[in-house]
Design an enzyme around this catalytic site. Structure first.
Site, mmCIF file in Angstrom:
data_model
loop_
_atom_site.group_PDB
_atom_site.id
_atom_site.type_symbol
_atom_site.label_atom_id
_atom_site.label_comp_id
_atom_site.label_asym_id
_atom_site.label_seq_id
_atom_site.Cartn_x
_atom_site.Cartn_y
_atom_site.Cartn_z
ATOM 1 N N SER A 1 0.799 -1.239 0.000
ATOM 2 C CA SER A 1 0.000 0.000 0.000
ATOM 3 C C SER A 1 0.824 1.278 0.000
ATOM 4 O O SER A 1 0.277 2.350 -0.226
ATOM 5 C CB SER A 1 -0.920 0.025 1.213
ATOM 6 O OG SER A 1 -2.031 -0.790 0.959
ATOM 7 N N TYR B 1 -3.169 -2.548 -10.356
ATOM 8 C CA TYR B 1 -3.104 -2.297 -8.904
ATOM 9 C C TYR B 1 -2.220 -3.350 -8.210
ATOM 10 O O TYR B 1 -1.364 -3.008 -7.384
ATOM 11 C CB TYR B 1 -4.533 -2.305 -8.333
ATOM 12 C CG TYR B 1 -4.572 -2.291 -6.827
ATOM 13 C CD1 TYR B 1 -4.355 -1.108 -6.118
ATOM 14 C CD2 TYR B 1 -4.797 -3.464 -6.107
ATOM 15 C CE1 TYR B 1 -4.362 -1.102 -4.735
ATOM 16 C CE2 TYR B 1 -4.809 -3.458 -4.723
ATOM 17 C CZ TYR B 1 -4.594 -2.277 -4.042
ATOM 18 O OH TYR B 1 -4.587 -2.274 -2.677
#
Ligand code: GLN
Length: 305
Positions: A64, A189
């Protein structure tokens, strides 16, 4: 500031044999192989000093933490318009939670929870013909190293098990807040999350946020000085998900964590610190990295407050 080396040496000795409470992430199967005892610290300063300790050569997936870098890219390309699609408020819930998204009609609370990062990645597809290549080139430039790659094993392992992220993307698509194919958004992603770096590369790639948007290594303006302040504000309020308040209380710095066990934090005008230790607490943040950073700002006597 001239005692950084002594401070991190002391912290390394204090924490090197205690990885902290919790587990290495395993919901992405390929992450489960990380060494639970792994521990590394890097500090880089805006005036060119670098300090490293522990397993500083070990590359880990930034997960992240990549969300800050993709947001910086999109801020450059899209400016303020991006805030129509994603909010700036802490979510107070887990990074992969679905609940708020239904109530709030597919507009994620902020760009650092998974839903928000998926929207940012979706928009990067609109602005970049080869998004994966643009992302990796941007990160290499920030880190000042060509030796930065996607970890394919981790990317593919996450794609195979991305049920929650697919659910988030599908829900947002039903509200019209994802433009591209869900499969493509998830693919990019998961690749950005798999970017592999060591602590020094990580600390260096965030130095532009300590230096008014300019990468001190080459003088390039990455985001405006205002953009840097805003990214730091978002990291302070949302960077550790539902533990952002606790982290601000204990450490007092803008920071971003990832389930690979890394945390990077910024002292604006001065330095960045990156710590890697893959044992995670219940919020998915590295226990030992938080303790190390807490002691670091306490001993240095400097935070943003
Ligand atoms: N790739 C991870 C996911 O989507 C990132 C989560 C994290 O680092 N908190 O679940």
């Amino acid at each position: 500031m001239d005692n950084i080396e002594q401070i991190i040496n002391r912290l390394y000795e204090k924490y090197k044999d205690c990885a902290g409470e919790g587990e290495v992430a395993s919901y992405i199967p390929a992450l489960a192989g990380a060494d639970p005892d792994g521990y590394a610290i890097a500090v880089t300063t805006v005036d060119g000093k670098e300090y490293v300790l522990g397993d500083y050569d070990t590359k880990f997936s930034i997960q992240s933490i990549s969300k800050v870098l993709t947001l910086a890219m999109l801020m450059k390309q899209m400016g303020e318009d991006l805030w129509h699609f994603v909010g700036k408020e802490p979510s107070g819930s887990a990074f992969n939670s679905l609940i708020q998204l239904e109530y709030e009609k597919g507009i994620p609370r902020n760009p650092f929870i998974n839903a928000g990062a998926l929207v940012i990645t979706d928009r990067l597809i609109n602005f970049n013909q080869k998004p994966k290549q643009s992302i990796i080139e941007f990160v290499r430039e920030l880190a000042g190293s060509e030796d930065i790659y996607f970890d394919k094993t981790i990317a593919l392992s996450e794609i195979d098990t991305s049920f929650r992220n697919e659910a988030l993307a599908s829900l947002m698509k039903s509200f019209g807040n994802i433009n591209n194919d869900i499969e493509e958004v998830i693919d990019i992603y998961c690749h950005q999350c798999s970017i592999s770096m060591n602590v020094l590369e990580l600390a260096k790639s965030f130095l532009f946020l300590a230096n008014a948007g300019v990468n001190p290594a080459d003088g390039r303006q990455i985001v405006s000085s205002r953009g840097a302040k805003r990214l730091n504000a978002l990291m302070l309020t949302c960077g550790l998900y539902n533990e952002s308040g606790e982290f601000a209380y204990r450490v007092g710095l803008p920071a971003k964590s990832g389930v690979g066990g890394g945390i990077v934090a910024v002292i604006p005008g001065k330095l960045t610190i990156a710590v890697w230790s893959p044992v995670l607490n219940k919020n998915g943040n590295s226990s030992r990295a938080i303790s190390t950073m807490e002691d670091f700002t306490t001993e240095l006597g400097i935070s943003v407050f």
